[in-house]
Design a protein around this motif. Sequence first.
Motif, PDB file in Angstrom:
ATOM      1  N   GLN A   1      22.007   7.621  45.107  1.00  0.00           N
ATOM      2  CA  GLN A   1      21.173   7.921  46.274  1.00  0.00           C
ATOM      3  C   GLN A   1      21.457   6.967  47.436  1.00  0.00           C
ATOM      4  O   GLN A   1      21.403   7.359  48.600  1.00  0.00           O
ATOM      5  CB  GLN A   1      19.692   7.859  45.897  1.00  0.00           C
ATOM      6  CG  GLN A   1      19.249   9.006  44.993  1.00  0.00           C
ATOM      7  CD  GLN A   1      17.752   8.989  44.738  1.00  0.00           C
ATOM      8  OE1 GLN A   1      16.952   9.036  45.657  1.00  0.00           O
ATOM      9  NE2 GLN A   1      17.368   8.912  43.472  1.00  0.00           N
ATOM     10  N   LYS A   2      21.761   5.720  47.125  1.00  0.00           N
ATOM     11  CA  LYS A   2      22.102   4.754  48.174  1.00  0.00           C
ATOM     12  C   LYS A   2      23.413   5.147  48.849  1.00  0.00           C
ATOM     13  O   LYS A   2      23.546   5.077  50.077  1.00  0.00           O
ATOM     14  CB  LYS A   2      22.197   3.349  47.591  1.00  0.00           C
ATOM     15  CG  LYS A   2      20.841   2.745  47.231  1.00  0.00           C
ATOM     16  CD  LYS A   2      20.993   1.334  46.718  1.00  0.00           C
ATOM     17  CE  LYS A   2      19.641   0.775  46.305  1.00  0.00           C
ATOM     18  NZ  LYS A   2      18.684   0.732  47.431  1.00  0.00           N
ATOM     19  N   LYS A   3      24.399   5.555  48.057  1.00  0.00           N
ATOM     20  CA  LYS A   3      25.676   5.973  48.627  1.00  0.00           C
ATOM     21  C   LYS A   3      25.495   7.215  49.506  1.00  0.00           C
ATOM     22  O   LYS A   3      26.100   7.331  50.572  1.00  0.00           O
ATOM     23  CB  LYS A   3      26.678   6.260  47.505  1.00  0.00           C
ATOM     24  CG  LYS A   3      27.202   4.996  46.827  1.00  0.00           C
ATOM     25  CD  LYS A   3      28.185   5.336  45.713  1.00  0.00           C
ATOM     26  CE  LYS A   3      28.713   4.067  45.046  1.00  0.00           C
ATOM     27  NZ  LYS A   3      29.597   4.381  43.897  1.00  0.00           N
ATOM     28  N   GLN A   4      24.670   8.159  49.037  1.00  0.00           N
ATOM     29  CA  GLN A   4      24.412   9.363  49.824  1.00  0.00           C
ATOM     30  C   GLN A   4      23.735   9.015  51.152  1.00  0.00           C
ATOM     31  O   GLN A   4      24.053   9.586  52.193  1.00  0.00           O
ATOM     32  CB  GLN A   4      23.537  10.336  49.026  1.00  0.00           C
ATOM     33  CG  GLN A   4      24.260  11.009  47.881  1.00  0.00           C
ATOM     34  CD  GLN A   4      23.351  11.876  47.025  1.00  0.00           C
ATOM     35  OE1 GLN A   4      22.123  11.731  47.040  1.00  0.00           O
ATOM     36  NE2 GLN A   4      23.933  12.773  46.253  1.00  0.00           N
ATOM     37  N   ALA A   5      22.810   8.059  51.105  1.00  0.00           N
ATOM     38  CA  ALA A   5      22.129   7.622  52.331  1.00  0.00           C
ATOM     39  C   ALA A   5      23.117   6.985  53.294  1.00  0.00           C
ATOM     40  O   ALA A   5      23.082   7.256  54.510  1.00  0.00           O
ATOM     41  CB  ALA A   5      21.013   6.641  51.988  1.00  0.00           C
TER      42      ALA A   5
ATOM     43  N   GLU B   1      23.112  22.063  60.544  1.00  0.00           N
ATOM     44  CA  GLU B   1      24.100  21.038  60.217  1.00  0.00           C
ATOM     45  C   GLU B   1      23.657  20.192  59.016  1.00  0.00           C
ATOM     46  O   GLU B   1      24.437  19.911  58.113  1.00  0.00           O
ATOM     47  CB  GLU B   1      24.316  20.126  61.429  1.00  0.00           C
ATOM     48  CG  GLU B   1      25.205  20.710  62.490  1.00  0.00           C
ATOM     49  CD  GLU B   1      26.660  20.769  62.037  1.00  0.00           C
ATOM     50  OE1 GLU B   1      27.299  19.716  61.911  1.00  0.00           O
ATOM     51  OE2 GLU B   1      27.136  21.887  61.792  1.00  0.00           O
ATOM     52  N   ILE B   2      22.382  19.776  59.003  1.00  0.00           N
ATOM     53  CA  ILE B   2      21.867  18.958  57.904  1.00  0.00           C
ATOM     54  C   ILE B   2      21.896  19.751  56.603  1.00  0.00           C
ATOM     55  O   ILE B   2      22.299  19.245  55.549  1.00  0.00           O
ATOM     56  CB  ILE B   2      20.433  18.477  58.208  1.00  0.00           C
ATOM     57  CG1 ILE B   2      20.445  17.456  59.355  1.00  0.00           C
ATOM     58  CG2 ILE B   2      19.790  17.864  56.972  1.00  0.00           C
ATOM     59  CD1 ILE B   2      21.170  16.157  59.042  1.00  0.00           C
ATOM     60  N   ALA B   3      21.469  21.018  56.669  1.00  0.00           N
ATOM     61  CA  ALA B   3      21.462  21.849  55.466  1.00  0.00           C
ATOM     62  C   ALA B   3      22.881  22.050  54.933  1.00  0.00           C
ATOM     63  O   ALA B   3      23.124  21.962  53.724  1.00  0.00           O
ATOM     64  CB  ALA B   3      20.817  23.201  55.762  1.00  0.00           C
ATOM     65  N   ASP B   4      23.829  22.321  55.838  1.00  0.00           N
ATOM     66  CA  ASP B   4      25.225  22.528  55.420  1.00  0.00           C
ATOM     67  C   ASP B   4      25.799  21.248  54.817  1.00  0.00           C
ATOM     68  O   ASP B   4      26.491  21.283  53.804  1.00  0.00           O
ATOM     69  CB  ASP B   4      26.085  22.959  56.615  1.00  0.00           C
ATOM     70  CG  ASP B   4      25.813  24.397  57.034  1.00  0.00           C
ATOM     71  OD1 ASP B   4      25.124  25.106  56.275  1.00  0.00           O
ATOM     72  OD2 ASP B   4      26.276  24.805  58.115  1.00  0.00           O
ATOM     73  N   ARG B   5      25.486  20.115  55.434  1.00  0.00           N
ATOM     74  CA  ARG B   5      26.011  18.828  54.931  1.00  0.00           C
ATOM     75  C   ARG B   5      25.450  18.522  53.559  1.00  0.00           C
ATOM     76  O   ARG B   5      26.171  18.069  52.662  1.00  0.00           O
ATOM     77  CB  ARG B   5      25.642  17.710  55.914  1.00  0.00           C
ATOM     78  CG  ARG B   5      26.566  16.515  55.854  1.00  0.00           C
ATOM     79  CD  ARG B   5      25.955  15.313  56.511  1.00  0.00           C
ATOM     80  NE  ARG B   5      24.850  14.785  55.733  1.00  0.00           N
ATOM     81  CZ  ARG B   5      24.999  14.031  54.641  1.00  0.00           C
ATOM     82  NH1 ARG B   5      26.207  13.704  54.241  1.00  0.00           N
ATOM     83  NH2 ARG B   5      23.970  13.605  53.975  1.00  0.00           N
TER      84      ARG B   5
ATOM     85  N   ARG C   1      27.115  20.627  50.922  1.00  0.00           N
ATOM     86  CA  ARG C   1      28.472  20.176  50.625  1.00  0.00           C
ATOM     87  C   ARG C   1      28.456  18.936  49.729  1.00  0.00           C
ATOM     88  O   ARG C   1      29.295  18.789  48.844  1.00  0.00           O
ATOM     89  CB  ARG C   1      29.223  19.861  51.918  1.00  0.00           C
ATOM     90  CG  ARG C   1      29.590  21.070  52.757  1.00  0.00           C
ATOM     91  CD  ARG C   1      30.623  20.714  53.801  1.00  0.00           C
ATOM     92  NE  ARG C   1      30.180  19.674  54.698  1.00  0.00           N
ATOM     93  CZ  ARG C   1      29.530  19.888  55.835  1.00  0.00           C
ATOM     94  NH1 ARG C   1      29.225  21.129  56.199  1.00  0.00           N
ATOM     95  NH2 ARG C   1      29.164  18.884  56.618  1.00  0.00           N
ATOM     96  N   THR C   2      27.490  18.036  49.948  1.00  0.00           N
ATOM     97  CA  THR C   2      27.471  16.775  49.196  1.00  0.00           C
ATOM     98  C   THR C   2      26.860  16.937  47.817  1.00  0.00           C
ATOM     99  O   THR C   2      27.049  16.083  46.952  1.00  0.00           O
ATOM    100  CB  THR C   2      26.676  15.692  49.967  1.00  0.00           C
ATOM    101  OG1 THR C   2      25.357  16.189  50.258  1.00  0.00           O
ATOM    102  CG2 THR C   2      27.377  15.331  51.248  1.00  0.00           C
ATOM    103  N   THR C   3      26.099  18.029  47.595  1.00  0.00           N
ATOM    104  CA  THR C   3      25.477  18.214  46.279  1.00  0.00           C
ATOM    105  C   THR C   3      26.279  19.129  45.366  1.00  0.00           C
ATOM    106  O   THR C   3      25.963  19.272  44.197  1.00  0.00           O
ATOM    107  CB  THR C   3      24.055  18.798  46.434  1.00  0.00           C
ATOM    108  OG1 THR C   3      24.114  19.983  47.241  1.00  0.00           O
ATOM    109  CG2 THR C   3      23.134  17.783  47.095  1.00  0.00           C
TER     110      THR C   3
END
Length: 390
Positions: free
Chosen positions: A298-302, A380-384, A387-389
């Motif tokens: 979670q820290k890396k994702q942040a 943009e936030i939803a798409d990002r 992609r990251t999950t």
Amino acid sequence: MTVQAITFTMTSISVYLFCFCFINFSFTLAEGRHKRQAINLTELDITSVRNIDKEARKQLMFLIADRLNDTVVTQSDLAGSCQSKLNHTIDGCTTCKADICANVEIPSLSEEVFNRISNGNYRPITYAGEVMKDIAQWAVGAKDFLGDRMGPFLKNIGEDLLEVAKVLIKGGKYIAKPAVNAFQTLGGTIANAGREIIQSISGDVNNVIGDIKGLVGKPFEDFENALKTVRQTVSEKAPVVLNAIKDAVLPVWEKTLGKLFRRKRCVSSCPSCDKLDIKKNTISQIIDSVCGADTTKQKKQAMTEITYLKDLYNKTKDNEQITKIEYDLSSVAPDSPDQIYMDSFFTIGGLQMQLFAGVLNISSPEETGMSIAHQFFATEIADRQSRTTV
């Protein structure tokens, strides 16, 4: 052929025909809609597009700052829980070192080491604060861009910086005090600057802004100096600074206390100390070991999201984002030619999107720009995140 077989065959044929007709009708409808759009689409004039673009970019700045603050709040709970585990491990190591009775080597741990680990735990929060600082520094000189929204923006970003300071204070004694002081001082100054501008909107704003630019100069300079040491402390490549005298005296003192006040236990190893051994593990590995892999993830994702927001901020402040707006002439409201309720499209960041949140109001660049900004940012936030999950 039996009656049942004939009935089944007829039913299958009916279903097939229905599906075929439905699909064919759908394609025909879609094709007709596409053609209707292609025939009736017209472009909004470039002056109106630029006015809407400017309002959208202003709103994007607010949304970016709010998202950074949301990240700080989320990471506050995560870092607080992890810090409790780290403190428990530190206490366990201290107790264990006092009970060592075998001839074994215990990692040399000092307050400087604990500071490095704790500041690493809170790194996403300080990183978000550093990006806020960059945005605030830009905003102080962006009167021509922000206009009458400059005061509210500075007030908001200043309060966000103060929130970072509050989170770091909750982190406890191992969090670097220079960082706390830097965020407190800068946040308070910027928030007050915003309030001054809001209060003087009816007066000579230019004079007020000139005074504020001089007022906030030193806090920005102090901020950079204070956080230099913090960045070095958190770096995985930073040298390990050990308090040799404290490391040598502390175990002896703890053993003496153990003999005086309690019956000494006899232990041959200290797993809690091994977890904190910064000579064998990176800060990330220590946090992973003590707080769990999910916390590290979670820290890396942040950190990744904060970097994304920083890049979006840089693009937004320096470049026009909306390059084209198209709308369907047949969608214009007959009683209000500036109101377009459907089939409106905007090209932002090189991507064409259909405007579905609100109407295209040609006579109100602010309303339309804000609507586009909210839709674009949410998409943009939803798409990002998707992609990251994945």
